[in-house]
Every structure is written in structure tokens, then in C-alpha cells.
Design a protein around this motif. Structure first.
Motif, PDB file in Angstrom:
ATOM      1  N   MET A  97       0.813  -1.135   0.026  1.00  0.00           N
ATOM      2  CA  MET A  97       0.081  -0.047   0.022  1.00  0.00           C
ATOM      3  C   MET A  97       0.888   1.210  -0.014  1.00  0.00           C
ATOM      4  O   MET A  97       1.839   1.487   0.715  1.00  0.00           O
ATOM      5  N   ARG A  98       0.495   2.230  -0.877  1.00  0.00           N
ATOM      6  CA  ARG A  98       1.157   3.485  -0.831  1.00  0.00           C
ATOM      7  C   ARG A  98       0.512   4.429  -0.045  1.00  0.00           C
ATOM      8  O   ARG A  98      -0.838   4.829  -0.534  1.00  0.00           O
ATOM      9  N   LEU A  99       0.963   4.928   1.210  1.00  0.00           N
ATOM     10  CA  LEU A  99       0.543   5.957   2.048  1.00  0.00           C
ATOM     11  C   LEU A  99       1.046   7.366   1.773  1.00  0.00           C
ATOM     12  O   LEU A  99       2.287   7.423   1.982  1.00  0.00           O
ATOM     13  N   VAL A 100       0.208   8.222   1.658  1.00  0.00           N
ATOM     14  CA  VAL A 100       0.507   9.733   1.437  1.00  0.00           C
ATOM     15  C   VAL A 100       0.139  10.475   2.778  1.00  0.00           C
ATOM     16  O   VAL A 100      -0.959  10.509   2.990  1.00  0.00           O
ATOM     17  N   VAL A 101       1.047  11.278   3.347  1.00  0.00           N
ATOM     18  CA  VAL A 101       0.915  11.974   4.453  1.00  0.00           C
ATOM     19  C   VAL A 101       0.846  13.311   4.239  1.00  0.00           C
ATOM     20  O   VAL A 101       1.978  13.962   3.720  1.00  0.00           O
ATOM     21  N   PRO A 127       2.384  -6.192  12.212  1.00  0.00           N
ATOM     22  CA  PRO A 127       3.297  -7.403  11.733  1.00  0.00           C
ATOM     23  C   PRO A 127       2.478  -7.768  10.558  1.00  0.00           C
ATOM     24  O   PRO A 127       3.119  -8.648   9.659  1.00  0.00           O
ATOM     25  N   ASP A 128       1.639  -7.298   9.799  1.00  0.00           N
ATOM     26  CA  ASP A 128       0.995  -7.303   8.612  1.00  0.00           C
ATOM     27  C   ASP A 128       1.669  -6.443   7.401  1.00  0.00           C
ATOM     28  O   ASP A 128       1.738  -6.771   6.266  1.00  0.00           O
ATOM     29  N   ARG A 129       2.703  -5.520   7.916  1.00  0.00           N
ATOM     30  CA  ARG A 129       3.374  -4.755   6.879  1.00  0.00           C
ATOM     31  C   ARG A 129       2.396  -4.322   5.900  1.00  0.00           C
ATOM     32  O   ARG A 129       2.759  -4.298   4.481  1.00  0.00           O
ATOM     33  N   LEU A 130       1.161  -3.572   6.237  1.00  0.00           N
ATOM     34  CA  LEU A 130       0.207  -3.262   5.387  1.00  0.00           C
ATOM     35  C   LEU A 130       0.972  -2.187   4.418  1.00  0.00           C
ATOM     36  O   LEU A 130       0.562  -2.286   3.091  1.00  0.00           O
ATOM     37  N   VAL A 131       1.647  -1.164   4.976  1.00  0.00           N
ATOM     38  CA  VAL A 131       2.161  -0.078   4.091  1.00  0.00           C
ATOM     39  C   VAL A 131       3.563  -0.312   3.693  1.00  0.00           C
ATOM     40  O   VAL A 131       4.492  -0.598   4.586  1.00  0.00           O
ATOM     41  N   ASP A 132       3.874  -0.486   2.489  1.00  0.00           N
ATOM     42  CA  ASP A 132       5.247  -0.684   2.177  1.00  0.00           C
ATOM     43  C   ASP A 132       5.859   0.591   1.292  1.00  0.00           C
ATOM     44  O   ASP A 132       7.123   0.776   1.299  1.00  0.00           O
ATOM     45  N   GLU A 133       5.038   1.724   1.107  1.00  0.00           N
ATOM     46  CA  GLU A 133       5.718   2.916   0.602  1.00  0.00           C
ATOM     47  C   GLU A 133       5.071   4.138   1.462  1.00  0.00           C
ATOM     48  O   GLU A 133       3.756   4.187   1.394  1.00  0.00           O
ATOM     49  N   LEU A 134       5.734   4.733   2.167  1.00  0.00           N
ATOM     50  CA  LEU A 134       5.387   5.913   2.742  1.00  0.00           C
ATOM     51  C   LEU A 134       5.944   7.393   2.162  1.00  0.00           C
ATOM     52  O   LEU A 134       7.179   7.489   2.118  1.00  0.00           O
ATOM     53  N   ALA A 165      -1.892   7.116  -5.170  1.00  0.00           N
ATOM     54  CA  ALA A 165      -1.577   6.639  -3.975  1.00  0.00           C
ATOM     55  C   ALA A 165      -3.133   5.635  -3.559  1.00  0.00           C
ATOM     56  O   ALA A 165      -4.051   5.793  -4.279  1.00  0.00           O
ATOM     57  N   ASP A 166      -2.915   4.870  -2.422  1.00  0.00           N
ATOM     58  CA  ASP A 166      -3.809   3.845  -1.982  1.00  0.00           C
ATOM     59  C   ASP A 166      -4.714   4.947  -0.847  1.00  0.00           C
ATOM     60  O   ASP A 166      -6.001   4.406  -0.833  1.00  0.00           O
ATOM     61  N   VAL A 167      -3.750   5.360  -0.186  1.00  0.00           N
ATOM     62  CA  VAL A 167      -4.724   6.027   0.977  1.00  0.00           C
ATOM     63  C   VAL A 167      -3.526   7.370   1.183  1.00  0.00           C
ATOM     64  O   VAL A 167      -2.582   7.296   1.160  1.00  0.00           O
ATOM     65  N   VAL A 168      -4.453   8.666   1.424  1.00  0.00           N
ATOM     66  CA  VAL A 168      -4.067   9.721   1.626  1.00  0.00           C
ATOM     67  C   VAL A 168      -4.560  10.282   3.072  1.00  0.00           C
ATOM     68  O   VAL A 168      -5.578  10.280   3.378  1.00  0.00           O
ATOM     69  N   PHE A 169      -3.476  10.787   4.137  1.00  0.00           N
ATOM     70  CA  PHE A 169      -3.888  10.959   5.153  1.00  0.00           C
ATOM     71  C   PHE A 169      -3.637  12.788   4.854  1.00  0.00           C
ATOM     72  O   PHE A 169      -2.766  13.267   4.425  1.00  0.00           O
ATOM     73  N   SER A 170      -4.886  13.400   5.243  1.00  0.00           N
ATOM     74  CA  SER A 170      -4.834  15.016   5.271  1.00  0.00           C
ATOM     75  C   SER A 170      -4.477  15.469   6.444  1.00  0.00           C
ATOM     76  O   SER A 170      -5.514  15.404   7.471  1.00  0.00           O
ATOM     77  N   ALA A 171      -3.307  15.794   6.831  1.00  0.00           N
ATOM     78  CA  ALA A 171      -3.280  16.344   8.153  1.00  0.00           C
ATOM     79  C   ALA A 171      -2.358  17.454   8.290  1.00  0.00           C
ATOM     80  O   ALA A 171      -1.362  17.861   8.702  1.00  0.00           O
ATOM     81  N   ALA A 229      -5.819  12.730  -9.547  1.00  0.00           N
ATOM     82  CA  ALA A 229      -4.523  11.689  -9.519  1.00  0.00           C
ATOM     83  C   ALA A 229      -4.608  10.504  -8.845  1.00  0.00           C
ATOM     84  O   ALA A 229      -3.863   9.618  -9.503  1.00  0.00           O
ATOM     85  N   ALA A 230      -5.925  10.154  -8.118  1.00  0.00           N
ATOM     86  CA  ALA A 230      -5.823   8.907  -7.491  1.00  0.00           C
ATOM     87  C   ALA A 230      -7.314   8.662  -7.113  1.00  0.00           C
ATOM     88  O   ALA A 230      -7.698   8.717  -5.926  1.00  0.00           O
ATOM     89  N   PRO A 231      -7.766   8.502  -8.229  1.00  0.00           N
ATOM     90  CA  PRO A 231      -9.456   8.428  -7.956  1.00  0.00           C
ATOM     91  C   PRO A 231      -9.724   7.037  -7.229  1.00  0.00           C
ATOM     92  O   PRO A 231     -10.922   7.303  -6.521  1.00  0.00           O
ATOM     93  N   GLY A 232      -8.917   6.187  -6.988  1.00  0.00           N
ATOM     94  CA  GLY A 232      -9.387   5.006  -6.027  1.00  0.00           C
ATOM     95  C   GLY A 232      -8.789   5.245  -4.828  1.00  0.00           C
ATOM     96  O   GLY A 232      -9.106   4.164  -4.072  1.00  0.00           O
ATOM     97  N   ALA A 233      -8.142   6.150  -4.460  1.00  0.00           N
ATOM     98  CA  ALA A 233      -7.628   6.562  -3.051  1.00  0.00           C
ATOM     99  C   ALA A 233      -8.662   6.678  -1.959  1.00  0.00           C
ATOM    100  O   ALA A 233      -9.779   7.512  -2.396  1.00  0.00           O
ATOM    101  N   TRP A 234      -8.681   6.364  -0.855  1.00  0.00           N
ATOM    102  CA  TRP A 234      -9.324   6.735   0.441  1.00  0.00           C
ATOM    103  C   TRP A 234      -8.558   7.734   1.146  1.00  0.00           C
ATOM    104  O   TRP A 234      -7.302   7.852   1.059  1.00  0.00           O
ATOM    105  N   LEU A 235      -9.228   8.992   1.183  1.00  0.00           N
ATOM    106  CA  LEU A 235      -8.670  10.018   2.074  1.00  0.00           C
ATOM    107  C   LEU A 235      -9.191  10.142   3.384  1.00  0.00           C
ATOM    108  O   LEU A 235     -10.306  10.052   3.734  1.00  0.00           O
ATOM    109  N   ILE A 236      -8.191   9.893   4.490  1.00  0.00           N
ATOM    110  CA  ILE A 236      -8.470   9.918   5.702  1.00  0.00           C
ATOM    111  C   ILE A 236      -8.101  11.171   6.202  1.00  0.00           C
ATOM    112  O   ILE A 236      -6.935  11.782   6.274  1.00  0.00           O
TER     113      ILE A 236
END
Length: 445
Positions: free
Chosen positions: A1-5, A24-31, A74-80, A132-139
Motif C-alpha cells: 500500500m502506498r500511503l501519502v501524508v 505485523p502485517d506490513r500493510l504499508v510498503d511505501e510512505l 496513492a492508495d490512502v492519503v492522510f490529510s493532516a 490523480a488517485a481516484p481510487g484512493a481513500w482520503l483519511i
């Protein structure tokens, strides 16, 4: 999973990184960290590198100042993000206090000013993600979290979900006071962001909250119990989110705030300026400096409210940063297909709270899986709670309208409608003060 902060140079990013390292699941492989301030990115990257020292694996880490480049794929985008930085927060607070109004980051006039600056930027981010990432979830972590999430739903629909650490902190504290593991409990919670109430705590099918409310000793074991006191909690028949202290003890908290030399924002501004400067000058000590700064930050959280209540020092279990990073990881796992989970989130109401508009963002328990977050029906809401929810939602919606249409009338309406604003004249002066302080609000003058 590609996570963007977005806001990747922010002070709390190492909490997210630590949860990823422990996963333990190593969900995110790219930050990917994205921030306008390269200095902050340099300092936080040094902290993360030291956190990862000795770790078996870690997400591949990159950083950038380009939002479009960051969110692409991105798969998930954190907006902070924090529009205006900590300096903006100090002005949000001071302008209100100068008019005899409570100055706070998300509550009252300060929160409205913050929203007026933030909504246009948040909507721009939402449009960029949609492109740019229409399939991403934004948190969304950006405050005021419920209001900003609601604004972003106009672009992203249900693919934006707001989270906050206050509800999980409350639930964990109550479970500990009952001597029950948090995972064994079911929590009946309803409200808006920073305006919610815990109404039932189910353990093996039995509501244990009445037992807690009847026990002065047990109430003194967790922070909200000490903040609100037995008499008010029994009258409510529920335990409020900590931010409701600003509403239930407004006069006392305002007096305490005006007696302090520095506001919370001024404290954090000075503290963070020291941390970032020292971390850049001493990158080998960045992690230690961050941990020391975080410990001081957590110890002093909501100090004015605790002083009003005579609540004393924060308990040790409240000093871990609230746990929003762990909530975010659980949310990502469920959205990524890791199974169903239940979390208290900020989502569009639909029919969860029958008395609120279907498209209003509320903070309620949700079932989450790869199809998103679905709010659970909460049943009838107590009149006292519902009245305050409706009033604050009216404020939020007026602020969104003001931010998107640049309407001074709606900005003033948001201020005068707020429960903590008792003077239209003071509201107008505060609005003028914000317009003078922030160039992006000058058109509201």
C-alpha cells in the motif's frame, strides 16, 4: 500500500510511523511525506530514520513538496495539514480572547476562523486526489475534523473519512475505570467531532455505564470523570467527550485562559520552533528531542480545563498521544480488505442519527470493510445532546458556505450562532480581527 501524508512534516507523523513499524502485517510498503516546509520534513525524516534503526523492515520513505506528485497513484492519503501553521493558531485564539470570547483551536470563534482558512485548501486537495488517485481513500485528520470532512464529501463522497483520537481515548479510559479490557466492550457513542457523548458501555451484553456513574472512586480513575465531576455526569447519564468541557464550563475556562501568559497555541508555537531548530542542528538527537517534546506536549494538554476542574496531572495512560495512529492503521487495514472492523468515525450520517440531515457528517460507531465506513444507527438521541448537535452543525454549515462563497454574512452567522458567542457586536469585532490578521480572510472584511 502506498500511503501519502499531507502535512508530512507535522509533529505527530512519528506516531503514525511507529505504528507502521509495529504492524505485523506490513500493510504499508511505501510512505510518502508531503509538506510545504522542507525544514520540517528534514527534521521529521531524521526522527523516522532513528525510529527505524534496528527494525527488520520499514516502509520505503520519500518526501516531496509537490502535492500532485505525492498523491499520484496513492492508495490512502492522510490529510493532516495546518493552514497558517502554529502562528495561525495563536491568532485564532488571541483575536477571540481579545473580544472576551473563548479562544480554542476547534471550538468557538477560533475554530470558525480556522475553518474559513482551511476549507478552500481542503477542497483543493480533494480535487487533486480525485484527479490523480481516484481510487484512493482520503483519511482526514485536519481540524476542525468533522467540518472539514463534510466539506470534502462534496468532492470525494464517501471516499473521505474523518478520524479523531478523542473518542477512542474516552472509551479506553472508561473501560480501564471499569477494570475491563477495551476489546471486550461495545461503545454507544453519538455526536459531532469534538462534541459527543458515550451513552452505554456493553460488556457481555450488559450496560456497565450506570455502575460507573454511581461510583465516585471509579469516576476519578479517568480524565473525563475528573474533568466533568460526578454531579454533571449523573445528570447527563453519559460521559461527554473532553471538548465539551468548553461548553459546560465556558465561563470558568475563559477566565482561566485569560489569566494565562500564553495560550495553548503560543505554547505549541514556541515549543515546536525549538524542536525543529534543534532537530535540524542535531539530527543524531532528533528522536530523543522529539520524545522529550511530545512528553511535555501531552502533559500540558487541556491544562486550562484541568485547572478549572481541579483534575490534577494527566494520568499515565493518557500520555501516549491518544491513539489516533492506531485507529488510522485499523481503518486502513479494513479498507484494504483486511476484514471487518468497528470504529468511531466522522462520516456522512445517512440514517444513523434520524434527527440529523442525511448528508451531515456525524461522529458515530461505524462498520468498516473494503467497501468503506457505514454508520450504525444510534437510536433516539437525548434532547439535550441533539439540541447542541443541531446548533453546532448549523454553525459548521454556515462556516462552509462562508468559506466557499466568501460571504461575510455567512461568516458572521456562523459566529453569532455558536453557543459560546454571547454578543453579536463581539462576533463582528472578532471577524474584523481575523480578516485583518489573515490575508486569505481579507475579503470578509
Amino acid at each position: 500500500m502506498r500511503l501519502v501524508v499531507l502535512g508530512g512534516g507535522g509533529f505527530r507523523v512519528p506516531l503514525v510511523h511507529a505504528s507502521l513499524l509495529a504492524d505485523p502485517d506490513r500493510l504499508v510498503d511505501e510512505l510518502v511525506l508531503c509538506d510545504r516546509d522542507e525544514r520540517r520534513l528534514t527534521a521529521i525524516t531524521a526522527v523516522l530514520d532513528q525510529q527505524a534503526a534496528g527494525a527488520a523492515t520499514r516502509p520505503a520513505l520519500t518526501w516531496t513538496t509537490d502535492v500532485d506528485h505525492a498523491v499520484a497513484g496513492a492508495d490512502v492519503v492522510f490529510s493532516a495539514i495546518r493552514v497558517g501553521g502554529t502562528r495561525g493558531r495563536t491568532l485564532d485564539e488571541r483575536v477571540a480572547l481579545d473580544q472576551g470570547l473563548l479562544g480554542q483551536e476547534t471550538v468557538g470563534p477560533g475554530g470558525i476562523s480556522y475553518a474559513l482558512r482551511t476549507v478552500p485548501v481542503a477542497l483543493d486537495i480533494a480535487r487533486r486526489v480525485a484527479t490523480a488517485a481516484p481510487g484512493a481513500w482520503l483519511i482526514n485528520f485536519t481540524n476542525p475534523a468533522g467540518l472539514v470532512t463534510e466539506a470534502m464529501t462534496s468532492v470525494l463522497g464517501d471516499r473521505v473519512i474523518g478520524i479523531c483520537d478523542s473518542p477512542v481515548g474516552l472509551c479506553r479510559g472508561v473501560a480501564a475505570a471499569l477494570g475491563v479490557e477495551h476489546e471486550r466492550c461495545g461503545f454507544d457513542y453519538v455526536g459531532l467531532n469534538h462534541l459527543g457523548w458515550l451513552r452505554r458501555v456493553l460488556v457481555d451484553g450488559r450496560d456497565r455505564l450506570p455502575e460507573l456513574l454511581a461510583d465516585d472512586t471509579a469516576l476519578a480513575r479517568f480524565e473525563e470523570g475528573r474533568l466533568f465531576g460526578p454531579a454533571l455526569l449523573r445528570a447527563l447519564g453519559a460521559v461527554p467527550n473532553e471538548y465539551l468541557h468548553y461548553y459546560y464550563f465556558a465561563r470558568e475556562t475563559l477566565r482561566e485562559a485569560r489569566e494565562q501568559e500564553r495560550t495553548r497555541g503560543e505554547f505549541l508555537r514556541d515549543q515546536q520552533e525549538r524542536f525543529y531548530a534543534r532537530a535540524i542542528d542535531n539530527p543524531r538527537d532528533a528522536l530523543r528531542l522529539w520524545e522529550e517534546t511530545r512528553a511535555e506536549r501531552e502533559r500540558t494538554y487541556m491544562a486550562e480545563s484541568r485547572a478549572v476542574a481541579g483534575a490534577g496531572e494527566r494520568p499515565a495512560e493518557a500520555l501516549d498521544g491518544g491513539g489516533y495512529d492506531r485507529v488510522a492503521l485499523r481503518l486502513m487495514k479494513a479498507l484494504g480488505g483486511g476484514g471487518e472492523d468497528r470504529l468511531i468515525l466522522n462520516v456522512r450520517n445517512r440514517n444513523a442519527v434520524a434527527e440529523m440531515p442525511a448528508d451531515a457528517v456525524v461522529e458515530v460507531p461505524c462498520v468498516v470493510d473494503r467497501n468503506g465506513a457505514r454508520p450504525l444507527a444510534v437510536g433516539a438521541v437525548e434532547p439535550h445532546f441533539l439540541a447542541l448537535m443541531r446548533q453546532v452543525k448549523t454553525v459548521e454549515r454556515a462556516a462552509i458556505t462562508a468559506a466557499t462563497t466568501r460571504s461575510r454574512a455567512h461568516a458572521l452567522l456562523a459566529l453569532v450562532s455558536h453557543p459560546l458567542v454571547d454578543s453579536a457586536a463581539a462576533a463582528e469585532r472578532a471577524l474584523d480581527g481575523y480578516a485583518a490578521a489573515f490575508p486569505e480572510l481579507a475579503d470578509l472584511a
